[in-house]
Design an enzyme around this catalytic site. Structure first.
Site, PDB file in Angstrom:
ATOM      1  N   GLU B  49       9.577  22.475  17.979  1.00 41.88           N
ATOM      2  CA  GLU B  49       8.623  22.698  16.891  1.00 41.88           C
ATOM      3  C   GLU B  49       7.913  24.013  17.152  1.00 41.88           C
ATOM      4  O   GLU B  49       7.289  24.185  18.202  1.00 41.88           O
ATOM      5  CB  GLU B  49       7.557  21.600  16.895  1.00 41.88           C
ATOM      6  N   ASP B  60      -5.434  19.368  14.748  1.00 37.96           N
ATOM      7  CA  ASP B  60      -5.199  19.677  16.151  1.00 37.96           C
ATOM      8  C   ASP B  60      -6.442  19.539  17.013  1.00 37.96           C
ATOM      9  O   ASP B  60      -7.547  19.876  16.603  1.00 37.96           O
ATOM     10  CB  ASP B  60      -4.647  21.105  16.281  1.00 37.96           C
TER      11      ASP B  60
END
Lengths: 399, 268
Positions: B49, B60
């Site tokens: 990724e 995040d």
């Protein structure tokens, strides 16, 4: 126009729900709880009672005669949201959402805050209703709004300093959303502005429309007609959308939102999202956004922590593109001058946020006649800003 | 059918689970990213990724936020990420690439331009963490036309949304291990095995798990029940810890070796 948002949470193309999947069911649940109660007589009665007996509504629509005379011919009215308990319009929405949180059985609430007004309002209603409260606040804002930090702590809330990004309001929102993702099952997020994913922009507007509803009734009582111009400051846009919404259908009423031009529109130090931004997705909805060509969010600047935000509520974006409302800038210096003017002419110290709205009326006053009626939304009082203003005057630099 | 599908098919024949590392492209700089991708493959990664750094990464935790901020100093944008992937490909990397990006950078690039670039850049899939199923229709149509898989996230809170999400899923299904943002954690939400089982029963696509998986032990645990395991923050933290070595031309190999060893032991 007043039927929006649609079932997808859209105001025209703006709005929507751009959030991590983890939050989607929480937002859907929030929307259906809100829909269930929005016309519930008991729910509305509880909010009404608190707005009246606790927050001190209705707030006066005050004819600022000396300010009017000083500026020229027009009649200028101030909608005195500064007289609410906790000193700003933020309490209207905090009460609404906290009553909803209780109905939903949530015992913990979180909030983001910039200037600290929404944080104080949330800490206040949390204390009133016995809810556990955490307020996320950027370190930069903690520094310039010490007094509000202490107020929140006095009220029993935990103030969580946010150090990520620019350490201001946008980062406090990010951090509140991140916390919510982790604690979504037992925590209610009391979002303070008319921003974020659906249903927040709709819900916040509806809890703030009391400002416009009262203004409409009051001006009809006093003047027997609607005003020609309504002016309100726009950061995320909660006081302005609450003020504008009941007037959207009245096409003869000009609606003007004033955003922060900071150090000037030709500098990078402003928060003029509508005038300098472009369409983008930010913190859950599509609206106007200060960003670079690659979609990175650009830091905003304003002497007023409450306007220091690179986004804006999606309904404002819609009203702008529809040309129903006009969005104009006012600089730090113009806002400060307006603040002093109101202090000297009326004995009212307005918040720096609200001073932007006054600054615009100072600018347009020469074009108005004695037949014109202007309403300014005085969204909050300026006590919280005294320190910022002192240091600005000393250093001539940002507070 | 693209490289991602072929890789999952191959792994299935071998009864193996895909190890899918996440890195932020441009952290600590773009040349090093190419070297890191090579090391990841050498360490046993089956696909990777590639994170597009973003100013406001809502999904995040602090580790990837810091990586984003470091990468943004090099003005990394989507096109740069795709170029970097091509450089890695030209340097001999065979595994499929998955782009991880927030939606606003995609929107500003323009959806058609974005998918044309992904197609040309040999990117097999894209994950957009702030684009839920309700907002994704147009994106998915363009992705399909470009033969790029729009990989959906399914969360422990998705409940009655799972079927709808799975009906539009492409490539694989990315199950979020716990409530929260990305970042290492010691425990996952209590019903995680049942959650994955529920998803697996309802889809023929490979099912991967991610968010918070950081140790070889955790990878082994989930390899028993998943077709893929994503490890992000733990690897990004290794990169962060080795920045002084990575930025020193004489000691770069040493730093890369540290990262390689960390990833290798994840697959034991």
């Amino acid at each position: 126009m007043t039927q929006l948002p649609d079932e997808h949470g859209r105001f025209g193309r703006f709005g929507g729900r751009y959030v991590p999947e983890t939050l989607m069911n929480a937002l859907i649940e929030l929307e259906s709880a809100y829909r269930k109660y929005e016309n519930d007589a008991q729910f509305l009665a509880e909010i009404d009672y608190l707005l009246k007996q606790y927050a001190g509504r209705e707030t006066p629509l005050y004819y600022a005669e000396r300010l009017s005379r000083h500026l020229g011919d027009a009649k200028i009215y101030l909608k005195r949201e500064d007289l609410n308990h906790t000193g700003a319009h933020k309490i209207n929405n905090a009460i609404g959402q906290a009553v909803l949180a209780k109905r939903m059985g949530k015992k913990k609430v979180i909030a983001e805050t910039g200037a600290g007004q929404h944080g104080v309002a949330t800490a206040t209603v949390a204390a009133l209703m016995g809810l556990e409260c955490k307020v996320f606040m950027g370190e930069e804002d903690i520094r310039r709004q010490q007094l509000n930090v202490f107020r929140m702590q006095m009220l029993g809330a935990e103030v969580v300093p946010v150090t990520s990004g620019t350490a201001t309001l946008k980062d406090a929102c990010n951090e509140a959303l991140r916390y919510w993702v982790s604690h979504v099952e037992d925590t209610f997020y009391i979002l303070g502005s008319a921003t974020g994913p659906h249903p927040y922009p709709m819900m916040v507007r509806n809890f703030q429309r009391v400002i416009g509803d009262e203004t409409r009734r009051q001006i009809l009582e006093i003047e027997g007609r609607l005003p020609d111009v309504i002016v309100a400051a726009v950061g995320g846009g909660s006081n302005s959308i609450g003020m504008f919404y009941p007037f959207l259908q009245d096409e003869d009423v000009a609606l003007i939102g004033v955003e922060a031009a900071g150090k000037g529109m030709d500098t990078p130090y402003h928060a003029a999202t509508m005038n300098k931004g472009s369409h983008g997705v930010f913190q859950g909805s599509l609206s106007y956004l200060l960003q670079d060509e690659y979609g990175q969010v650009q830091p905003a600047h304003s002497i007023s922590a409450g306007l220091d935000y690179p986004g804006v509520g999606p309904e404002h974006a819609y009203l702008k593109d529809l040309n129903r409302a006009q969005y104009v800038p006012a600089t730090d210096q113009e806002a400060l001058d307006a603040l002093e003017l109101l202090c000297r002419t009326e004995g009212i110290i307005p918040a720096l946020e609200s001073s932007h709205a006054i600054a615009h009326v100072v600018k347009i006053a020469p074009t108005l006649t004695k037949d014109d009626i202007v309403v300014i939304c005085l969204s909050g009082r300026g006590d919280k800003d005294m320190e910022s203003i002192m240091s600005y005057k000393k250093g001539g630099k940002q507070a | 059918m693209n490289l991602m599908d072929q890789t999952f098919q191959q792994l299935k024949l071998q009864h193996e689970t895909a190890l899918i590392p996440f890195i932020t492209v441009g952290d600590p700089d773009l040349d090093i990213t190419v070297d890191i991708i090579k090391q990841l493959e050498a360490a046993g990664a089956d696909m990777v990724e590639l994170g597009v750094p973003y100013s406001d990464p809502l999904a995040d935790g602090p580790v990837i936020q810091r990586a984003s901020q470091r990468a943004l100093q090099h003005h990394v944008n989507i096109e740069v990420v795709i170029e970097t992937a091509q450089k890695a490909r030209n340097a001999g990397v065979k595994m499929p690439f998955i782009l991880f990006t927030y939606f606003n950078p995609v929107l500003q690039m323009g959806l058609s331009r974005f998918f044309t670039a992904l197609h040309k850049g040999d990117i097999s899939g894209v994950i957009i963490p702030d684009l839920p199923i309700e907002e994704s229709e147009e994106v998915r149509e363009l992705a399909d036309a470009a033969n790029v898989h729009l990989v959906p996230l399914v969360a422990p809170t998705s409940n009655d949304r799972i079927s709808h999400i799975l009906s539009k899923a492409r490539g694989f299904v990315y199950c979020v291990s716990s409530l929260g943002v990305t970042g290492e954690r010691a425990s996952f939400f209590s019903g995680v095995e049942e959650f994955i089982q529920t998803v697996k029963e309802r889809t023929d696509l490979p099912v991967a798990i991610g968010f918070g998986i950081s140790s070889g032990e955790q990878v082994a645990r989930f390899s028993k029940i998943c077709d893929g395991v994503v490890v992000g923050s733990a690897i990004v933290r290794q990169i962060e810890a080795n920045i002084p070595l990575l930025l020193d031309a004489k000691r770069r190999e040493e730093g890369l070796l540290q990262i390689k060893q960390f990833v290798s032991q994840l697959k034991q």
